[in-house]
Design a protein around this motif. Structure first.
Motif, PDB file in Angstrom:
ATOM      1  N   LYS A  67       0.827  -1.195   0.000  1.00 15.98           N
ATOM      2  CA  LYS A  67       0.000   0.000   0.000  1.00 15.98           C
ATOM      3  C   LYS A  67       0.870   1.256   0.000  1.00 15.98           C
ATOM      4  O   LYS A  67       1.891   1.320   0.679  1.00 15.98           O
ATOM      5  N   LEU A  96      -0.297   7.410   2.303  1.00 19.36           N
ATOM      6  CA  LEU A  96      -0.842   8.723   2.010  1.00 19.36           C
ATOM      7  C   LEU A  96      -0.347   9.736   3.046  1.00 19.36           C
ATOM      8  O   LEU A  96      -0.143  10.919   2.753  1.00 19.36           O
ATOM      9  N   VAL A 132      -8.639   7.785   3.947  1.00 18.67           N
ATOM     10  CA  VAL A 132      -8.246   7.371   2.599  1.00 18.67           C
ATOM     11  C   VAL A 132      -9.443   7.452   1.656  1.00 18.67           C
ATOM     12  O   VAL A 132      -9.348   7.987   0.541  1.00 18.67           O
ATOM     13  N   GLN A 155     -10.486  10.936   0.791  1.00 18.15           N
ATOM     14  CA  GLN A 155      -9.581  11.576  -0.166  1.00 18.15           C
ATOM     15  C   GLN A 155      -9.739  11.029  -1.577  1.00 18.15           C
ATOM     16  O   GLN A 155      -9.015  11.422  -2.491  1.00 18.15           O
ATOM     17  N   GLU A 172      -9.220   7.938  -2.496  1.00 26.27           N
ATOM     18  CA  GLU A 172      -8.238   6.896  -2.773  1.00 26.27           C
ATOM     19  C   GLU A 172      -8.838   5.523  -2.452  1.00 26.27           C
ATOM     20  O   GLU A 172      -9.837   5.416  -1.728  1.00 26.27           O
ATOM     21  N   THR A 190      -3.943   2.182  -0.814  1.00 23.94           N
ATOM     22  CA  THR A 190      -3.424   3.357  -0.111  1.00 23.94           C
ATOM     23  C   THR A 190      -3.742   3.243   1.377  1.00 23.94           C
ATOM     24  O   THR A 190      -4.776   2.702   1.759  1.00 23.94           O
ATOM     25  N   THR A 210      -1.739  17.469   2.614  1.00 17.00           N
ATOM     26  CA  THR A 210      -2.458  16.275   3.078  1.00 17.00           C
ATOM     27  C   THR A 210      -2.705  16.362   4.579  1.00 17.00           C
ATOM     28  O   THR A 210      -3.754  15.933   5.065  1.00 17.00           O
TER      29      THR A 210
END
Length: 244
Positions: A56, A59, A82, A85, A87, A92, A233
């Protein structure tokens, strides 16, 4: 020794007349090393390819220091963010360092564990693989004094709405700019002296709804590591934690 074309033809003819088992024995006897090498290379390629497919992508890097996070919270802090976002959780993740313990009490019975945790934290920070820290008051004091935490007004300047929402929950702590700790330890100075300043460098978890529901024991703070290369982020992560 180089074989003549006639000798090679004779070998091929003899090999063609061998029964299957004898052919296999012949191949293993004369080509054992290249077969083993090829098999090892194939195994490595398959294993490495499988690792790349299942690994993975981080992030964000987070840590719980002197704080225990239960399974439900871990799911929210990882899969929840995750997904928010956009993803895929299968590819991720929010990487989490767990069971880290920091203390300044030299007589603490877990002194060796605390020393190992400090080294792990320092290594993660140096490698820019630590962004957000959930911590209790003692860990907050230690990380702040060491200058590891980012002043949050600097980060929140990029999101006025989030800055206003978190303002009542921002925490201020001491940052040591310089001191004579080494001189005191070496016996070259009798008293500890330090030049310090105050910095707003954490958010109280009580102001973050997603953390409030975790039911932490005692006061918990969220800080951002100063050298994070993932500031945007991190800002999104704080907004996620502050969401109702």
């Amino acid at each position: 020794m180089k074989l003549t074309p006639e000798e090679r033809a004779n070998i091929r003819q003899a090999f063609g007349q061998m029964p299957l088992r004898q052919k296999l024995d012949y191949i293993w006897t004369y080509y054992k090393i290249p077969i083993v090498a090829a098999a090892a290379a194939l195994f490595f390629l398959v294993s490495y390819g499988g690792h790349l497919l299942t690994q993975k992508k981080p992030l964000l890097y987070t840590a719980c220091v002197n704080v225990a996070a239960g399974g439900d919270l871990l799911t929210v802090l990882d899969t929840g963010f995750v997904t928010a976002q956009g993803e895929a959780p299968a590819r991720t993740q929010v990487y989490l360092y767990q069971d880290l313990y920091l203390t300044q009490e030299a007589s603490d019975e877990n002194h060796e564990y605390a020393y190992a945790s400090r080294l792990k934290v320092m290594a993660a920070i140096t490698g820019q693989q630590l962004d957000v820290v959930l911590m209790n008051r003692e860990a907050y004091d230690l990380l702040s004094q060491s200058g590891y935490l980012l002043p949050l007004p600097e980060l929140l300047a990029g999101d006025a709405a989030l800055a206003a929402a978190l303002d009542p929950w921002l925490a201020e702590n001491t940052v040591v700019l310089s001191d004579n700790a080494i001189e005191v330890e070496l016996g070259e100075a009798a008293a500890y002296e330090a030049e310090t300043e105050q910095a707003v460098n954490a958010v109280r978890a009580a102001g973050l709804p997603r953390l409030v529901r975790a039911g932490f024991d005692g006061e918990v703070f969220v800080g951002v590591i100063g050298n994070t290369p993932r500031a945007e982020t991190v800002l999104a992560y704080l907004a996620f934690l502050a969401a109702p």
